[in-house]
Design a protein around this motif. Structure first.
Motif, PDB file in Angstrom:
ATOM      1  N   ARG A 169      24.037  -7.749  -4.196  1.00 40.50           N
ATOM      2  CA  ARG A 169      22.899  -7.092  -4.852  1.00 40.50           C
ATOM      3  C   ARG A 169      22.507  -5.853  -4.053  1.00 40.50           C
ATOM      4  O   ARG A 169      22.830  -5.745  -2.874  1.00 40.50           O
ATOM      5  CB  ARG A 169      21.716  -8.054  -4.995  1.00 40.50           C
ATOM      6  N   ALA A 206      20.234 -13.333   2.406  1.00 38.57           N
ATOM      7  CA  ALA A 206      21.197 -12.418   3.039  1.00 38.57           C
ATOM      8  C   ALA A 206      21.537 -12.869   4.455  1.00 38.57           C
ATOM      9  O   ALA A 206      20.653 -13.035   5.294  1.00 38.57           O
ATOM     10  CB  ALA A 206      20.625 -11.002   3.086  1.00 38.57           C
ATOM     11  N   LEU A 209      14.497  -6.333   6.274  1.00 35.87           N
ATOM     12  CA  LEU A 209      15.530  -7.343   6.535  1.00 35.87           C
ATOM     13  C   LEU A 209      14.988  -8.750   6.330  1.00 35.87           C
ATOM     14  O   LEU A 209      15.708  -9.636   5.859  1.00 35.87           O
ATOM     15  CB  LEU A 209      16.072  -7.178   7.969  1.00 35.87           C
ATOM     16  N   LEU A 216      15.173  -9.468   2.683  1.00 38.11           N
ATOM     17  CA  LEU A 216      16.547  -9.742   2.252  1.00 38.11           C
ATOM     18  C   LEU A 216      17.009 -11.110   2.769  1.00 38.11           C
ATOM     19  O   LEU A 216      17.703 -11.846   2.056  1.00 38.11           O
ATOM     20  CB  LEU A 216      17.495  -8.631   2.709  1.00 38.11           C
ATOM     21  N   VAL A 255      24.031  -7.727   5.679  1.00 37.62           N
ATOM     22  CA  VAL A 255      23.475  -6.592   4.933  1.00 37.62           C
ATOM     23  C   VAL A 255      24.311  -5.359   5.267  1.00 37.62           C
ATOM     24  O   VAL A 255      24.553  -5.064   6.444  1.00 37.62           O
ATOM     25  CB  VAL A 255      22.001  -6.351   5.313  1.00 37.62           C
ATOM     26  N   LEU A 306      21.892  -2.254   1.252  1.00 38.61           N
ATOM     27  CA  LEU A 306      20.600  -1.605   1.464  1.00 38.61           C
ATOM     28  C   LEU A 306      20.839  -0.104   1.457  1.00 38.61           C
ATOM     29  O   LEU A 306      21.722   0.392   2.166  1.00 38.61           O
ATOM     30  CB  LEU A 306      20.041  -2.045   2.815  1.00 38.61           C
ATOM     31  N   ASP A 333      26.275  -9.550   1.504  1.00 37.12           N
ATOM     32  CA  ASP A 333      25.411 -10.279   0.563  1.00 37.12           C
ATOM     33  C   ASP A 333      24.505  -9.288  -0.157  1.00 37.12           C
ATOM     34  O   ASP A 333      24.259  -9.405  -1.350  1.00 37.12           O
ATOM     35  CB  ASP A 333      24.546 -11.288   1.323  1.00 37.12           C
ATOM     36  N   TRP A 334      23.987  -8.328   0.613  1.00 39.18           N
ATOM     37  CA  TRP A 334      23.082  -7.318   0.076  1.00 39.18           C
ATOM     38  C   TRP A 334      23.512  -5.944   0.564  1.00 39.18           C
ATOM     39  O   TRP A 334      23.957  -5.800   1.698  1.00 39.18           O
ATOM     40  CB  TRP A 334      21.632  -7.563   0.536  1.00 39.18           C
ATOM     41  N   HIS A 346      15.967 -13.667   0.578  1.00 38.85           N
ATOM     42  CA  HIS A 346      16.808 -13.726  -0.619  1.00 38.85           C
ATOM     43  C   HIS A 346      18.224 -14.185  -0.255  1.00 38.85           C
ATOM     44  O   HIS A 346      19.167 -13.934  -1.006  1.00 38.85           O
ATOM     45  CB  HIS A 346      16.879 -12.355  -1.295  1.00 38.85           C
ATOM     46  N   LEU A 368      12.387  -1.928  -2.645  1.00 37.42           N
ATOM     47  CA  LEU A 368      11.521  -2.244  -1.511  1.00 37.42           C
ATOM     48  C   LEU A 368      10.610  -1.046  -1.318  1.00 37.42           C
ATOM     49  O   LEU A 368      11.075   0.055  -0.973  1.00 37.42           O
ATOM     50  CB  LEU A 368      12.362  -2.497  -0.256  1.00 37.42           C
ATOM     51  N   ALA A 389      19.480  -3.309  -2.729  1.00 40.98           N
ATOM     52  CA  ALA A 389      18.060  -3.074  -2.456  1.00 40.98           C
ATOM     53  C   ALA A 389      17.885  -1.592  -2.121  1.00 40.98           C
ATOM     54  O   ALA A 389      18.626  -1.036  -1.306  1.00 40.98           O
ATOM     55  CB  ALA A 389      17.588  -3.928  -1.295  1.00 40.98           C
ATOM     56  N   CYS A 402      24.319  -1.411   5.054  1.00 40.22           N
ATOM     57  CA  CYS A 402      23.484  -0.244   4.785  1.00 40.22           C
ATOM     58  C   CYS A 402      24.385   0.961   4.520  1.00 40.22           C
ATOM     59  O   CYS A 402      25.222   1.306   5.356  1.00 40.22           O
ATOM     60  CB  CYS A 402      22.542   0.033   5.959  1.00 40.22           C
TER      61      CYS A 402
END
Ligand code: NAP
Length: 250
Positions: free
Chosen positions: A110, A178, A170, A173, A181, A76, A73-74, A176, A137, A112, A183
């Motif tokens: 997305r 998530a 986290l 996120l 995530v 990082l 989803d995200w 938002h 962030l 971050a 990384c």
């Protein structure tokens, strides 16, 4: 797509990294998103050659990189990696976007970026017109001038006084939406996530290279208590090995 074979948990001649990663279980812990790391390393543990990871990767690593971005989803990532690798927006192909939407995800993941200094070049491809806005962030002591410079190009959230703590990042996120995530490093951010005990999955591509040199390992930072991992799969593309580990008991 390279001819990736599975060696473990049971041999399979042809593996589609996108389908296999989409099918992998990533049960979201009760209090935070599932966190997966993805790194490429030489056999002697280097994660960069001449300051970038490109010399280590190959087609199979790129396929896993895309497949993991497909399920996240995200994404990082820490600012050092964004600067050295000149990050751009995710290039999610249309068929992967459609699969994401079918699973109830946004068409694109997305990104971050964790940064204290916000010393990020506005000309980086990640800030290009038409790209999804990244989320920065940062900390309360980030220079105001940098905040103002980047605000037209990115969303900015202050997540800590002097440091962006992994749990706080986290939580943002998760707020938002998530559940997963990914990384993408670098080693300093990976080390903080490990120390905070919030890593559920580690994907490592082992490139058949010995590079020596001063490179960081997959993670650096405070000594962690140690996180036991189980091998979820081991794939092979020629002399390249691609491993997926999950937190023991996850
Ligand atoms: N082999 C691979 O798969 C792979 C993957 C990723 C990266 N790499 C390599 O790793 C190297 C970069 O790694 P690195 O460890 O030097 O840097 P990094 O972890 O990518 O970035 C460090 C920077 O992130 C920000 N940061 C980290 N933790 C923070 C926190 N808690 N709060 C606020 N900001 C924080 C700071 O940015 P500011 O300075 O902006 O404040 C810090 O200087 C590069 O050579 C890259 O090519 C390799």
């Amino acid at each position: 797509v390279p001819a990736v074979r599975q060696l473990l948990p049971e041999p399979a001649e042809v593996i589609d990294p996108v389908a296999a990663h989409a099918a992998a279980a990533r049960p979201r812990p009760a209090d935070r998103p599932w966190v997966a790391l993805n790194m490429v390393a030489s056999v002697d543990g280097a994660t960069a050659v001449d300051g970038v990871s490109g010399g280590l990767g190959g087609p199979a690593d790129k396929a896993v990189f895309r497949a993991l971005r497909g399920v996240a989803d995200w994404i990082l990532v820490a600012a050092g990696t964004v600067r050295s690798e000149r990050y751009g927006p995710p290039k999610t192909p249309p068929e992967l976007q459609a699969a994401r939407v079918d699973r109830g995800q946004s068409a694109l993941p997305r990104i971050a970026i964790v940064s204290r200094s916000l010393d990020l070049d506005p000309d980086l491809p990640i800030f290009a017109d038409g790209a999804p806005r990244p989320l920065l962030l940062t900390t309360a002591d980030a220079p105001d001038a940098q905040v103002e410079r980047l605000r037209p190009l990115a969303d900015v959230e202050v997540v800590g006084a002097e440091s962006v703590e992994p749990g706080a990042a986290l939580a943002v996120l998760a707020g938002h939406g998530a559940a997963t995530v990914l990384c993408e490093g670098g080693p300093s951010l990976n080390g903080q996530l490990i120390a905070a005990g919030v890593v559920d999955e580690l994907n490592v591509t082992f490139s058949p290279l010995l590079v020596g040199g001063p490179s960081e390992r997959v993670a650096r930072g405070p000594q962690a208590a140690g996180l036991d991992l189980e091998l979820a799969h081991l794939w092979q593309d020629g002399a390249v090995l691609l491993a997926r580990y999950v937190r023991a008991g996850a």
